[in-house]
Design a protein around this motif. Sequence first.
Motif, mmCIF file in Angstrom:
data_model
loop_
_atom_site.group_PDB
_atom_site.id
_atom_site.type_symbol
_atom_site.label_atom_id
_atom_site.label_comp_id
_atom_site.label_asym_id
_atom_site.label_seq_id
_atom_site.Cartn_x
_atom_site.Cartn_y
_atom_site.Cartn_z
ATOM 1 N N ARG A 86 48.641 37.027 38.051
ATOM 2 C CA ARG A 86 47.214 36.966 38.668
ATOM 3 C C ARG A 86 47.491 37.687 40.123
ATOM 4 N N LEU A 89 44.483 36.414 45.010
ATOM 5 C CA LEU A 89 42.835 36.202 45.475
ATOM 6 C C LEU A 89 42.810 36.211 47.134
ATOM 7 N N LYS A 106 35.430 41.587 41.493
ATOM 8 C CA LYS A 106 35.616 40.356 41.096
ATOM 9 C C LYS A 106 34.147 39.306 41.096
ATOM 10 N N ASP A 110 31.873 37.930 38.418
ATOM 11 C CA ASP A 110 32.181 36.471 38.136
ATOM 12 C C ASP A 110 31.003 35.736 38.829
ATOM 13 N N ARG A 136 38.443 30.925 42.415
ATOM 14 C CA ARG A 136 39.041 30.238 41.035
ATOM 15 C C ARG A 136 39.212 31.107 40.086
ATOM 16 N N LYS A 137 40.006 30.876 39.130
ATOM 17 C CA LYS A 137 40.258 31.495 38.041
ATOM 18 C C LYS A 137 39.196 31.758 37.004
ATOM 19 N N GLU A 138 39.072 32.931 36.261
ATOM 20 C CA GLU A 138 37.833 32.822 35.493
ATOM 21 C C GLU A 138 37.995 31.816 34.161
ATOM 22 N N SER A 139 37.208 30.985 34.052
ATOM 23 C CA SER A 139 37.239 30.026 33.009
ATOM 24 C C SER A 139 37.494 30.361 31.790
ATOM 25 N N ASP A 492 46.780 25.548 39.514
ATOM 26 C CA ASP A 492 47.382 26.025 38.327
ATOM 27 C C ASP A 492 47.743 24.843 37.199
#
Length: 581
Positions: A86, A89, A106, A110, A136-139, A492
């Motif tokens: 990843r 960020l 991003k 998002d 936050r990571k994309e859900s 994570d």
Amino acid sequence: MDIKERIRRSPPPTPQAQAEAQAEAAAPPGHPRGRKGRVAGLPLSVTALVACGFLLLLLAGGSAARRGGQFLDADPATARPSGDGRGDLHQARPRDGGHGTMESSKVQRDKLIGGLLAPGFDEQSCLSRYQSALYRKESPHLPSTYLLERLREHEVLQKKCGPHTESYNKAIEQLKSGQDIEVGDCNYLVWVSYSGLGNRILTITSAFLYAILTNRVLLVDGDKGTADLFCEPFPETSWLLPSDFPINQFENFNTGSPESYGKMLKTENIRSDGSFKGPKPAFIYLHLAHDYDDYDKLFFCEHSQQHLQRITWLILRSDNYFVPSLFLIPAYHEELMRLFPQKDAVFHHLGRYLFHPTNVVWGLITRYYDSYLARADEKLGIQIRVFDTETGPFQHVLDQVLSCTLKENLLPEVNAQLPIVPTRKVRSKVVLVTSLNSGYYERIRNMYWEHPTTNGEIISFHQPSHEEHQDSDKKMHNMKAWAEIYLLSLSDVMVTSAWSTFGYVAQALSGLKTWLMFKPENHTAPNPPCRQVMSMEPCFHAPPFYDCKARRGTDTGKLVPHVRHCEDMSWGLKLVDTDEW
């Protein structure tokens, strides 16, 4: 996200773009479209000079754009890769600390969280609402189209009937009169602040879902600093109950209050057909806290819902996540299935829609994340909650944490024999510990400081605060708690503690199936120490065990396959995403 999914989500080209592309394809080779053919007639040397000059300008501009946009326009998908594939960020954030216009691709992609959020809010008034995509990571859990439609409809209702509107003012006059006189088409659900922060977040979510199901405006009690913790979730209106609300004795309401629905049933002030012995009351109090009695629990029966839909004002007090029992009310079942085809994502969607940290709390979150968490290859969150009257730290709790994390390969073993373990490629892991006590963090950190890991990983440990005891009435205590819940949810991988609503909220916001540590008994670490949860949904700690149709007791965890008993509380209920036993 794989390339097929990116292509699927990409907007179709506009008709103008399609026309230009078709014109380009139809033009003869070498035809400089848009130049009226004059460039093609220039001598070759002039044309070559023009082309070279244009190329130099492009190269210079591109280099400057890369230098100037390294932070402002960096897409985390193409930023410096970390060990888990990843982007970093941290580098995607604006260098001015997030106070400028967000230009990251991003964020543009998002920031509405898959359509959960409405556009048009003032970004500066609540930076976290649209900046959360940077952290936050994309859900992988996508909200249903029907949920998005109902959220937009509910926003219209909140604006139409919210505080100080004409409809609200009429409803307030009706409330002051002491009788439920028909004055309009706006009905209200007032949430009363009660218990600790985790419980309050869970009950607001439950109340919001109930408001959607019953077409009620949700108003939240501002006591205990609600406005200091959360931004307004609805556009162009407020969800905060005005300070001049005519009912102000919320703290006096309990299961025996004459205004409570359960008490009215018990004293037969409400008949079986839903009519009242006397005048219809101006409001009804719903007591759904852990100490509610059998009459209060009849709230979850369909006939009770028919009674309550005729009341303009409902006032709710609870410390429970009662969503699972809403799924057992036949009148709401079809609607809930359409809203949440993935049944274990209720809080995940509604929580990310409702709860955006205020700018002060967002500052606590981003400063800590950028300083200690952003650059690690992997983030492990460990939430330790001990329900014990004695002062810790306790050895059996430390043993349980280590047993769980080592057994499930969440942390590597240490090598006590060698001073250093050689490795070619060093991988870093950061561990965020949240606990009221600092002792667990210090002892685990020292173990990994004094000895190398057997796989060569570099492990760092961080604990934002250690308040020693829970104090839910203090503003900064609650702000720190909310910041730590949010930071945990950015992990994570996560380990949480049984019975803890703090952990439930972090788990559900993250969208992860966490590793749950069982509650120790007799100061002994349980065996096994932990297990992975069935779903990311929180547990309803005090559900009713009553069959409304048969009018007798029953095991409500065995009525439908998607409502099961919790891993950490055998009598609790939680939602799971299955249609089979």
